[in-house]
Design a protein around this motif. Structure first.
Motif, PDB file in Angstrom:
ATOM      1  N   ARG A   1       0.779  -1.342   0.306  1.00 22.41           N
ATOM      2  CA  ARG A   1       0.666  -0.288   0.224  1.00 22.41           C
ATOM      3  C   ARG A   1       0.886   0.480  -0.365  1.00 22.41           C
ATOM      4  NH1 ARG A   1      -3.426  -1.775   5.131  1.00 22.41           N
ATOM      5  NH2 ARG A   1      -2.417  -0.043   6.120  1.00 22.41           N
ATOM      6  N   ASP A   2       0.185   2.697  -0.328  1.00 24.40           N
ATOM      7  CA  ASP A   2       1.022   4.137   0.039  1.00 24.40           C
ATOM      8  C   ASP A   2       1.829   4.125   1.045  1.00 24.40           C
ATOM      9  OD1 ASP A   2       0.164   3.901  -2.641  1.00 24.40           O
ATOM     10  OD2 ASP A   2      -1.403   5.678  -2.187  1.00 24.40           O
ATOM     11  N   ALA A  32      12.476   0.184   1.605  1.00 24.14           N
ATOM     12  CA  ALA A  32      11.953  -1.349   1.697  1.00 24.14           C
ATOM     13  C   ALA A  32      10.617  -1.171   0.747  1.00 24.14           C
ATOM     14  CB  ALA A  32      11.658  -2.310   3.051  1.00 24.14           C
ATOM     15  N   GLY A  33       9.934  -0.438   1.225  1.00 25.49           N
ATOM     16  CA  GLY A  33       8.398  -0.335   1.130  1.00 25.49           C
ATOM     17  C   GLY A  33       8.255  -0.944  -0.888  1.00 25.49           C
ATOM     18  N   HIS A  34       9.061   0.774  -0.794  1.00 24.79           N
ATOM     19  CA  HIS A  34       9.308   1.178  -2.335  1.00 24.79           C
ATOM     20  C   HIS A  34       9.373  -0.158  -3.125  1.00 24.79           C
ATOM     21  CE1 HIS A  34       8.785   4.155  -6.391  1.00 24.79           C
ATOM     22  NE2 HIS A  34      10.023   3.604  -6.212  1.00 24.79           N
ATOM     23  N   ALA A  35      10.869  -0.938  -3.152  1.00 27.39           N
ATOM     24  CA  ALA A  35      11.598  -1.511  -3.843  1.00 27.39           C
ATOM     25  C   ALA A  35      10.779  -2.572  -3.434  1.00 27.39           C
ATOM     26  CB  ALA A  35      13.236  -1.977  -2.803  1.00 27.39           C
ATOM     27  N   GLY A  89       7.503   6.924  -8.980  1.00 24.85           N
ATOM     28  CA  GLY A  89       8.550   6.719  -9.859  1.00 24.85           C
ATOM     29  C   GLY A  89       9.655   6.257  -9.070  1.00 24.85           C
ATOM     30  N   VAL A  90      10.945   6.902  -9.256  1.00 22.43           N
ATOM     31  CA  VAL A  90      12.314   5.745  -8.977  1.00 22.43           C
ATOM     32  C   VAL A  90      12.835   6.472  -8.002  1.00 22.43           C
ATOM     33  CG1 VAL A  90      14.177   4.516 -10.375  1.00 22.43           C
ATOM     34  CG2 VAL A  90      12.481   4.321 -11.654  1.00 22.43           C
ATOM     35  N   LEU A  91      13.244   5.492  -6.895  1.00 26.38           N
ATOM     36  CA  LEU A  91      13.954   6.176  -5.655  1.00 26.38           C
ATOM     37  C   LEU A  91      15.770   6.528  -6.114  1.00 26.38           C
ATOM     38  CD1 LEU A  91      11.547   5.140  -2.172  1.00 26.38           C
ATOM     39  CD2 LEU A  91      12.184   7.200  -3.770  1.00 26.38           C
ATOM     40  N   CYS A  92      16.280   6.635  -4.995  1.00 28.52           N
ATOM     41  CA  CYS A  92      17.623   6.850  -5.614  1.00 28.52           C
ATOM     42  C   CYS A  92      18.280   5.031  -5.437  1.00 28.52           C
ATOM     43  CB  CYS A  92      18.436   7.027  -4.861  1.00 28.52           C
ATOM     44  SG  CYS A  92      19.206   8.651  -5.239  1.00 28.52           S
TER      45      CYS A  92
END
Length: 189
Positions: A126-127, A153-156, A184-187
């Motif tokens: 989730r967000d 970690a959630g984004h990955a 989007g893409v995080l670093c």
């Protein structure tokens, strides 16, 4: 009346402003199979149940979570009266369920695999970076397992499950969105 005054007056009218969930009660067909699932898959401990009850059942506890089960009054009644969730409802968690927060899904999924069982829904991140999966006990009662991730970690994880093709939509009929397009893409991502 001002909005804050209205909310305050409503709060004062309630019989209790804070509650603590005590337990979930489920009707089951087989106490032994249910005991095996809640103790050996979910890691609950069987606890004392009042001895003056005249009906069959069991109580289980893990941390602050209690699950009480009672055996159906007529053999086969539960099977005849299942909700009959569609696969997409189970997959997305749009069904009756209760949820527990866990540190990791793996111990639960490993115990399920040992019994030839698989999750019935999820995964989804989730967000708020909470990952959700859904499992079912021997009678089909759905349990949502939640795992809180850090934002990174959630984004990955959101990208990982999308790329593996196992991410589920928010509800039946909705598409799974590529998290790179939406968030989007995080670093390093």
């Amino acid at each position: 009346m001002h909005q804050n005054q209205l909310l305050t007056s409503r709060t004062k009218e309630l019989p209790a402003r804070t509650m603590t969930m005590h337990h979930v009660c489920l009707v089951v067909s087989d106490i032994a199979a249910t005991r095996d699932f809640y103790v050996n898959v979910l890691g609950f401990e069987e606890i004392h149940r009042p001895t003056d009850f005249v009906f069959h059942g069991a109580y289980f506890q893990n941390g602050d979570v209690e699950v009480h089960v009672v055996r159906e009054t007529e053999p086969g009644r539960l099977a005849r009266n299942t909700p009959g969730w569609e696969a997409e409802e189970l997959r997305t968690g749009l069904c009756h369920h209760f949820a527990v927060l866990v540190d990791s899904f793996e111990p639960f999924l490993a115990a399920m695999r040992e019994r030839g069982l698989e999750r019935v829904g999820g995964p989804r991140v989730r967000d708020d970076y909470v990952e959700q999966i859904y499992i079912a006990d021997p009678d089909g009662h759905v349990i949502e397992l939640l795992c809180q991730h850090t934002p990174e970690a959630g984004h990955a994880r959101r990208i990982e499950i999308f790329d593996l093709g196992i991410a589920v939509p928010v509800a039946p009929g909705y598409p799974v969105t590529d998290p790179r397009a939406k968030y989007g893409v995080l670093c390093g991502g």
